[in-house]
Design a protein around this motif. Structure first.
Motif, short mmCIF file in Angstrom:
data_model
loop_
_atom_site.label_atom_id
_atom_site.label_comp_id
_atom_site.label_asym_id
_atom_site.label_seq_id
_atom_site.Cartn_x
_atom_site.Cartn_y
_atom_site.Cartn_z
N LEU A 71 -27.82 -77.64 15.97
CA LEU A 71 -26.71 -78.41 16.62
C LEU A 71 -25.96 -77.55 16.07
CD1 LEU A 71 -26.53 -82.41 16.54
CD2 LEU A 71 -24.19 -80.66 16.53
N ARG A 72 -25.28 -77.15 17.69
CA ARG A 72 -23.39 -76.54 17.54
C ARG A 72 -22.53 -77.06 18.49
NH1 ARG A 72 -28.17 -73.13 17.74
NH2 ARG A 72 -27.31 -72.16 20.73
N ALA A 73 -21.43 -77.25 18.37
CA ALA A 73 -19.93 -77.35 18.81
C ALA A 73 -20.49 -78.78 20.20
CB ALA A 73 -20.02 -76.76 19.86
N GLY A 74 -21.27 -80.02 19.28
CA GLY A 74 -21.07 -80.95 19.66
C GLY A 74 -22.71 -80.36 21.36
N ARG A 75 -23.70 -79.79 20.73
CA ARG A 75 -24.72 -79.64 21.42
C ARG A 75 -26.37 -79.73 21.08
NH1 ARG A 75 -21.96 -81.51 25.08
NH2 ARG A 75 -22.01 -80.70 26.43
N LEU A 76 -27.09 -80.42 21.04
CA LEU A 76 -28.53 -80.37 20.12
C LEU A 76 -29.13 -79.11 21.14
CD1 LEU A 76 -30.29 -81.18 18.04
CD2 LEU A 76 -30.40 -82.81 19.57
N TYR A 77 -30.21 -78.16 20.50
CA TYR A 77 -30.51 -77.26 21.53
C TYR A 77 -32.01 -77.26 20.63
CZ TYR A 77 -26.19 -74.48 22.08
OH TYR A 77 -25.01 -75.01 22.40
N ILE A 78 -33.07 -77.15 21.31
CA ILE A 78 -34.26 -77.36 21.55
C ILE A 78 -34.93 -76.37 22.13
CG2 ILE A 78 -36.41 -78.54 20.99
CD1 ILE A 78 -35.23 -81.10 20.79
N GLU A 79 -35.85 -75.45 21.17
CA GLU A 79 -36.61 -74.14 22.23
C GLU A 79 -38.66 -74.44 21.83
OE1 GLU A 79 -35.39 -70.80 21.02
OE2 GLU A 79 -33.70 -70.17 22.49
N CYS A 80 -39.21 -74.16 23.06
CA CYS A 80 -40.67 -74.53 22.49
C CYS A 80 -41.43 -73.21 23.69
CB CYS A 80 -40.59 -76.32 23.17
SG CYS A 80 -40.12 -76.33 24.40
N GLU A 81 -42.61 -73.40 23.28
CA GLU A 81 -43.37 -72.95 24.11
C GLU A 81 -43.56 -74.22 25.21
OE1 GLU A 81 -43.64 -71.79 20.96
OE2 GLU A 81 -42.89 -70.29 21.75
N GLU A 82 -44.28 -73.76 26.30
CA GLU A 82 -44.68 -74.61 27.86
C GLU A 82 -45.44 -75.55 27.19
OE1 GLU A 82 -45.08 -74.35 32.29
OE2 GLU A 82 -45.83 -72.64 31.25
N TYR A 83 -46.24 -75.54 26.41
CA TYR A 83 -47.55 -76.19 25.82
C TYR A 83 -47.20 -77.34 24.83
CZ TYR A 83 -47.82 -73.31 21.96
OH TYR A 83 -47.47 -72.22 20.32
N ASP A 84 -45.41 -77.57 24.11
CA ASP A 84 -44.81 -78.71 23.79
C ASP A 84 -43.47 -79.10 24.01
OD1 ASP A 84 -46.03 -78.57 21.00
OD2 ASP A 84 -45.06 -76.18 20.50
N ALA A 85 -43.92 -78.62 25.62
CA ALA A 85 -42.51 -79.91 26.37
C ALA A 85 -42.97 -80.87 27.00
CB ALA A 85 -42.45 -78.91 28.00
N HIS A 86 -44.02 -81.56 26.55
CA HIS A 86 -44.32 -82.99 26.79
C HIS A 86 -43.72 -83.90 25.21
CE1 HIS A 86 -45.98 -86.68 27.72
NE2 HIS A 86 -46.60 -87.14 26.61
N ALA A 87 -43.90 -82.89 24.39
CA ALA A 87 -43.65 -83.84 22.97
C ALA A 87 -41.83 -83.79 22.88
CB ALA A 87 -44.18 -82.61 22.00
N VAL A 88 -41.09 -83.01 22.93
CA VAL A 88 -40.06 -82.87 22.85
C VAL A 88 -39.38 -83.46 23.87
CG1 VAL A 88 -37.57 -80.51 24.01
CG2 VAL A 88 -39.99 -80.12 22.39
N GLU A 89 -39.76 -83.67 25.66
CA GLU A 89 -39.16 -84.46 26.35
C GLU A 89 -39.42 -85.89 25.90
OE1 GLU A 89 -40.77 -83.39 30.78
OE2 GLU A 89 -39.64 -81.31 30.22
N HIS A 90 -40.51 -86.42 25.01
CA HIS A 90 -40.34 -87.71 25.02
C HIS A 90 -39.70 -87.57 23.78
CE1 HIS A 90 -42.94 -91.89 23.15
NE2 HIS A 90 -42.93 -91.11 21.90
N ALA A 91 -39.44 -87.30 22.91
CA ALA A 91 -38.26 -86.82 22.00
C ALA A 91 -37.07 -88.07 22.03
CB ALA A 91 -38.43 -86.03 21.10
N LEU A 92 -36.64 -86.96 23.35
CA LEU A 92 -35.59 -86.70 23.75
C LEU A 92 -35.32 -87.89 23.94
CD1 LEU A 92 -34.45 -82.83 25.16
CD2 LEU A 92 -33.66 -84.37 23.18
N ALA A 93 -36.45 -88.45 25.54
CA ALA A 93 -36.12 -89.93 25.65
C ALA A 93 -35.83 -90.81 24.82
CB ALA A 93 -37.98 -90.06 27.06
N HIS A 94 -36.25 -90.36 23.86
CA HIS A 94 -36.15 -91.94 22.91
C HIS A 94 -35.49 -91.52 21.80
CE1 HIS A 94 -39.75 -92.56 24.80
NE2 HIS A 94 -40.11 -93.74 24.28
N LEU A 95 -34.62 -90.18 21.11
CA LEU A 95 -33.70 -89.86 20.63
C LEU A 95 -32.75 -90.97 20.87
CD1 LEU A 95 -33.06 -88.40 17.84
CD2 LEU A 95 -32.27 -86.47 19.55
N VAL A 96 -32.10 -91.55 19.87
CA VAL A 96 -30.79 -92.34 19.11
C VAL A 96 -29.99 -91.32 19.15
CG1 VAL A 96 -29.37 -94.00 18.10
CG2 VAL A 96 -32.14 -94.64 19.44
#
Length: 415
Positions: A71-96
């Motif tokens: 997290l830097r300057a008001g932005r949250l950054y997530i880097e992942c390999e393609e096989y983890d994309a679904h998990a990342v998108e699920h997390a971001l869709a529900h992250l409060v």
């Protein structure tokens, strides 16, 4: 305590998938997601505490992945390999705690590289049916030689000249965003975030969870204010069915997607309810049931170290929610009572239930214990004095204590 999670199975499947990918595709595609931090930016000297909580929460969602979070300057950054994309998108869709998020292309901070990234985003948008576009530029790195307006103009040239999309600055089919930071990020398919404060930053509450529409929405709204939520459900078997309990378990599991983890206390309330039916004036049975639920919730809240009790009550919606009857219920609460829906109408509550995915479960035809013993003509304006008198005549404290001690606890997690 019963653990309700398929995390181990998911981890094993992911491991097998990664091994296959590593053998077949040794060069993996790295993906970058960018999320906008919302209300946290308004915090003062304690902003770091909220930011750390937000990062810890998203890492909890992604504990079984290899994603990198910062997290830097008001932005949250997530880097992942393609096989983890679904998990990342699920997390971001529900992250409060975030207002929006998108998968971004990272490129060098040159007009040529940015133009190529914009062109790629335009091609992707055209595949989805877009015909017009607009570029929005944000220049957080003020050392970059072009203004935001110049960035928009110059990086649109390649897309316009190629005929992929045409420009419409008023009502574009797609907005392509360019953010100039320590790197350049280009994205177009931005999603709305849940907003609010990171879960765990505002204490802990105990939610009275029924199988209806209202209480899950009340729990969700408090989760969005940063509160960690546990639940209590009152089950009167055989008058309420096992399907009714499963329904509530599904609702608790849905809330866990937003609240990271939820403990559901299932309290056997048959004996309590039968005593009320036998000894309470008929008009008072529903209100006395609410009182006994509150007495039990007091004990559970103390046991789980909750700071408050949460209900799904809305002023005037049903007989037990007139202002007089609400005062009676609150009188028997030993903890602060949070009524997250108190000023909302049913349509507003239903809209939220649809959004968070609880509505279809809530309308399943399995009634809870509040409904089954509802009197035809309930008391509308109960007084605290009369409620205390009727409660004492029930001689019910021992049954409530037994119900508390006999409760079953189930745990639901976000993954």
């Amino acid at each position: 305590m019963q653990q309700v999670s398929n995390k181990q199975k998911v981890d094993e499947e992911k491991l097998r998938y990664r091994l296959c990918v590593a053998i077949l595709f040794p060069i993996l595609l790295t993906m970058t997601y960018l999320a906008k931090v919302g209300e946290l930016t308004l915090k003062g000297s304690n902003i770091r505490e909220f930011e750390n909580r937000l990062v810890a929460n998203v890492k909890s969602y992604l504990a079984s992945s290899n994603a990198r979070v910062s997290l830097r300057a008001g932005r949250l950054y997530i880097e992942c390999e393609e096989y983890d994309a679904h998990a990342v998108e699920h997390a971001l869709a529900h992250l409060v705690g975030i207002t929006g998020w998108a998968k971004a292309e990272v490129c060098e901070k040159t007009i040529e590289a940015i133009s190529d990234a914009v062109y790629n985003a335009a091609l992707h948008a055209k595949e989805k049916g877009a015909a017009t576009f607009k570029i929005e530029a944000r220049r957080q790195d003020k050392s970059f030689p072009l203004t935001s307006y110049d960035i928009c103009c110059k990086t649109a040239d390649k897309t316009v000249k190629s005929g992929v999309l045409s420009v419409d600055v008023h009502k574009p089919d797609v907005k392509i965003t360019v953010e100039i930071r320590e790197q350049c990020f280009v994205y177009s398919d931005a999603k709305k975030g849940v907003r609010g404060l990171p879960v765990g930053s505002s204490g802990k509450g105990l939610l009275l969870l029924s199988g209806g529409i209202d209480s899950p929405v009340a729990g969700y709204r408090m989760i969005c204010r940063g509160m960690k939520v546990d639940c209590v459900y009152f089950h009167s078997y055989p008058y309420t069915s096992e399907e009714a309990q499963k329904k509530v378990e599904t609702l608790a599991a849905t809330l866990a997607h937003y609240g990271l983890a939820v403990h559901l206390n299932i309290v056997p309330f048959t004996d309590v309810q039968m005593r009320i039916k036998e000894k309470s004036p008929v008009a008072w049975t529903t209100l006395m049931l609410r009182v006994c639920m509150m007495k039990t919730a007091n004990m559970i809240a103390e046991r789980v170290h909750a700071d408050c009790i949460i209900t799904g009550e809305s002023l005037g919606q049903v007989a037990s929610q007139t202002i007089g009857n609400l005062n009676v219920t609150e009188h028997f609460a030993s903890f602060p009572l949070f009524r997250a829906l108190i000023g909302l109408d049913k349509e507003e509550i239903v809209e939220t239930a649809r959004t968070i995915g609880t509505y279809e479960t809530s309308i399943l035809p399995y009634e809870d214990c509040c409904v089954l013993f509802s009197p035809k003509h309930p008391v509308l304006h109960g007084t605290i004095e009369e409620a205390e008198k009727i409660y004492s005549e029930l001689e019910i404290d021992e049954l409530i204590q037994k119900a508390f001690e006999s409760r079953e606890v189930k745990r639901f997690t976000a993954v």
